[in-house]
Motif scaffolding. Structure first.
Motif, PDB file in Angstrom:
ATOM      1  N   UNK A   1       1.486 -11.867   3.205  1.00 53.36           N
ATOM      2  CA  UNK A   1       0.645 -12.306   4.198  1.00 53.36           C
ATOM      3  C   UNK A   1       1.200 -11.783   5.721  1.00 53.36           C
ATOM      4  N   UNK A   2       0.087 -11.605   6.301  1.00 49.51           N
ATOM      5  CA  UNK A   2       0.492 -11.151   7.922  1.00 49.51           C
ATOM      6  C   UNK A   2       1.269  -9.651   7.987  1.00 49.51           C
ATOM      7  N   UNK A   3       0.973  -9.002   6.945  1.00 50.61           N
ATOM      8  CA  UNK A   3       1.491  -7.646   6.889  1.00 50.61           C
ATOM      9  C   UNK A   3       0.185  -6.806   6.753  1.00 50.61           C
ATOM     10  N   UNK A   4      -0.240  -6.260   7.756  1.00 48.28           N
ATOM     11  CA  UNK A   4      -1.521  -5.504   7.738  1.00 48.28           C
ATOM     12  C   UNK A   4      -1.688  -4.485   6.653  1.00 48.28           C
ATOM     13  N   UNK A   5      -0.651  -3.726   6.488  1.00 46.16           N
ATOM     14  CA  UNK A   5      -0.654  -2.782   5.389  1.00 46.16           C
ATOM     15  C   UNK A   5      -0.786  -3.123   4.032  1.00 46.16           C
ATOM     16  N   UNK A   6       0.028  -4.215   4.001  1.00 55.28           N
ATOM     17  CA  UNK A   6      -0.100  -4.966   2.332  1.00 55.28           C
ATOM     18  C   UNK A   6      -1.430  -5.768   2.310  1.00 55.28           C
ATOM     19  N   UNK A   7      -1.911  -6.470   3.299  1.00 55.38           N
ATOM     20  CA  UNK A   7      -2.928  -7.009   3.106  1.00 55.38           C
ATOM     21  C   UNK A   7      -4.270  -6.053   2.857  1.00 55.38           C
ATOM     22  N   UNK A   8      -4.133  -4.880   3.577  1.00 54.68           N
ATOM     23  CA  UNK A   8      -5.220  -3.958   3.222  1.00 54.68           C
ATOM     24  C   UNK A   8      -5.078  -3.357   1.819  1.00 54.68           C
ATOM     25  N   UNK A   9      -3.980  -3.116   1.140  1.00 57.03           N
ATOM     26  CA  UNK A   9      -3.728  -2.625   0.005  1.00 57.03           C
ATOM     27  C   UNK A   9      -4.211  -3.637  -1.244  1.00 57.03           C
ATOM     28  N   UNK A  10      -4.143  -5.035  -0.720  1.00 57.11           N
ATOM     29  CA  UNK A  10      -4.543  -5.981  -1.606  1.00 57.11           C
ATOM     30  C   UNK A  10      -5.885  -6.379  -1.622  1.00 57.11           C
ATOM     31  N   UNK A  11      -6.707  -6.028  -0.569  1.00 61.42           N
ATOM     32  CA  UNK A  11      -8.100  -5.934  -0.287  1.00 61.42           C
ATOM     33  C   UNK A  11      -8.677  -4.811  -0.912  1.00 61.42           C
ATOM     34  N   UNK A  12      -8.197  -3.645  -0.718  1.00 62.21           N
ATOM     35  CA  UNK A  12      -8.812  -2.432  -1.289  1.00 62.21           C
ATOM     36  C   UNK A  12      -8.671  -1.906  -2.567  1.00 62.21           C
ATOM     37  N   UNK A  13      -7.356  -2.581  -3.068  1.00 66.07           N
ATOM     38  CA  UNK A  13      -6.928  -2.293  -4.470  1.00 66.07           C
ATOM     39  C   UNK A  13      -6.763  -0.725  -4.592  1.00 66.07           C
ATOM     40  N   UNK A  14      -6.526  -0.191  -3.648  1.00 63.59           N
ATOM     41  CA  UNK A  14      -6.215   1.471  -3.680  1.00 63.59           C
ATOM     42  C   UNK A  14      -4.628   1.645  -3.498  1.00 63.59           C
ATOM     43  N   UNK A  15      -4.021   2.688  -4.103  1.00 59.36           N
ATOM     44  CA  UNK A  15      -2.722   2.875  -3.757  1.00 59.36           C
ATOM     45  C   UNK A  15      -2.402   2.826  -2.259  1.00 59.36           C
ATOM     46  N   UNK A  16      -1.296   2.504  -2.128  1.00 62.90           N
ATOM     47  CA  UNK A  16      -0.708   2.591  -0.450  1.00 62.90           C
ATOM     48  C   UNK A  16       0.189   3.607  -0.633  1.00 62.90           C
ATOM     49  N   UNK A  17       0.200   4.906   0.000  1.00 65.50           N
ATOM     50  CA  UNK A  17       1.077   5.814   0.297  1.00 65.50           C
ATOM     51  C   UNK A  17       1.474   5.595   1.559  1.00 65.50           C
ATOM     52  N   UNK A  18       3.197   5.658   1.687  1.00 68.05           N
ATOM     53  CA  UNK A  18       3.696   5.667   3.008  1.00 68.05           C
ATOM     54  C   UNK A  18       4.903   6.847   2.826  1.00 68.05           C
ATOM     55  N   UNK A  19       4.395   7.829   3.440  1.00 67.94           N
ATOM     56  CA  UNK A  19       5.283   9.023   3.268  1.00 67.94           C
ATOM     57  C   UNK A  19       6.826   9.051   4.309  1.00 67.94           C
ATOM     58  N   UNK A  20       6.571   8.011   5.395  1.00 70.81           N
ATOM     59  CA  UNK A  20       7.736   7.937   6.035  1.00 70.81           C
ATOM     60  C   UNK A  20       7.776   6.450   6.580  1.00 70.81           C
ATOM     61  N   UNK A  21       8.409   5.478   5.655  1.00 66.99           N
ATOM     62  CA  UNK A  21       8.409   4.070   6.094  1.00 66.99           C
ATOM     63  C   UNK A  21       9.114   3.845   7.290  1.00 66.99           C
ATOM     64  N   UNK A  22       9.885   4.507   7.836  1.00 68.17           N
ATOM     65  CA  UNK A  22      10.552   4.296   9.371  1.00 68.17           C
ATOM     66  C   UNK A  22       9.114   4.246  10.449  1.00 68.17           C
ATOM     67  N   UNK A  23       8.250   5.002  10.128  1.00 71.15           N
ATOM     68  CA  UNK A  23       7.109   5.215  11.241  1.00 71.15           C
ATOM     69  C   UNK A  23       5.970   4.406  10.790  1.00 71.15           C
ATOM     70  N   UNK A  24       6.012   3.508   9.565  1.00 72.51           N
ATOM     71  CA  UNK A  24       4.891   2.722   9.207  1.00 72.51           C
ATOM     72  C   UNK A  24       5.164   1.385   9.849  1.00 72.51           C
ATOM     73  N   UNK A  25       4.680   1.466  11.126  1.00 68.39           N
ATOM     74  CA  UNK A  25       4.554  -0.044  11.675  1.00 68.39           C
ATOM     75  C   UNK A  25       3.604  -1.133  11.000  1.00 68.39           C
ATOM     76  N   UNK A  26       2.584  -0.553  10.327  1.00 62.34           N
ATOM     77  CA  UNK A  26       1.709  -1.473   9.758  1.00 62.34           C
ATOM     78  C   UNK A  26       2.317  -2.602   8.480  1.00 62.34           C
TER      79      UNK A  26
END
Length: 192
Positions: free
Chosen positions: A7-32
């Motif tokens: 909860x409160x993590x926009x990238x993860x909340x979007x993953x849960x809502x869309x149910x589509x794979x979440x691809x993060x090529x560079x974790x260090x740059x992924x502020x979401x």
């Protein structure tokens, strides 16, 4: 032993809502990813593909494909392969649940069969009643059970059969006696 916030993590909340794979090529740059980014970096994860496991429209969980040594570009083919794998995991979970339900139902039917057999067998009364109570306890997955006989002339109930509580055998209750509901309140909530 690490708790990953959802909860409160926009990238993860979007993953849960869309149910589509979440691809993060560079974790260090992924502020979401908020605190998930810091946890991932502490674990040495540089890139990640998070794939949902969905069964009958319900999100059951997820698995991730992580790159530890350096950031990585995941391909569309890899994403599709992971989605296929997730679908197979969902089928395996469904099958395990169905197997468990089927096994439980088979056990219930077997207990009913044994009860019917006991009732129709030429047993003496006490043996028959013990068999019925024992099978009822098994069927209902209870800890114990018993059977009272009612004596209307005395207004009493007496335990004549008991399964797994033999100390109750022979106990007598007057009509109206028995287990009483005892309530107390904690923080405004009734506890029985």
């Amino acid at each position: 032993g690490i708790t990953v916030p959802l909860r409160g993590v926009s990238g993860v909340e979007n993953f849960i809502a869309t149910r589509k794979p979440l691809v993060v090529n560079d974790i260090a740059a992924a502020e979401s990813l908020g605190p998930v980014r810091e946890i991932s970096l502490r674990l040495g994860i540089q890139s990640m593909m998070l794939v949902p496991i969905i069964s009958k429209g319900k999100l059951l969980g997820s698995f991730s494909l992580d790159e530890i040594q350096q950031p990585r570009q995941f391909t569309q083919e890899e994403a599709e392969l992971c989605e296929t794998f997730a679908a197979q995991v969902a089928v395996a979970i469904e099958n395990a649940q169905l197997f468990g339900e089927t096994k439980q139902r088979a056990n219930q039917l077997e207990a009913l069969r044994r009860t019917a057999l006991a009732i129709t067998s030429p047993l003496d009364r006490d043996t028959l009643l013990r068999a019925i109570v024992q099978l009822a306890v098994e069927l209902l997955r209870a800890n114990s059970g018993g059977l009272y006989e009612y004596y209307p002339e005395r207004g009493e109930l007496t335990v004549i059969v008991d399964h797994k509580r033999l100390d109750n055998l022979g106990k007598t209750l007057k009509v109206g006696e028995g287990v009483r509901r005892v309530s107390k309140f904690q923080n405004g909530t009734e506890v029985t």
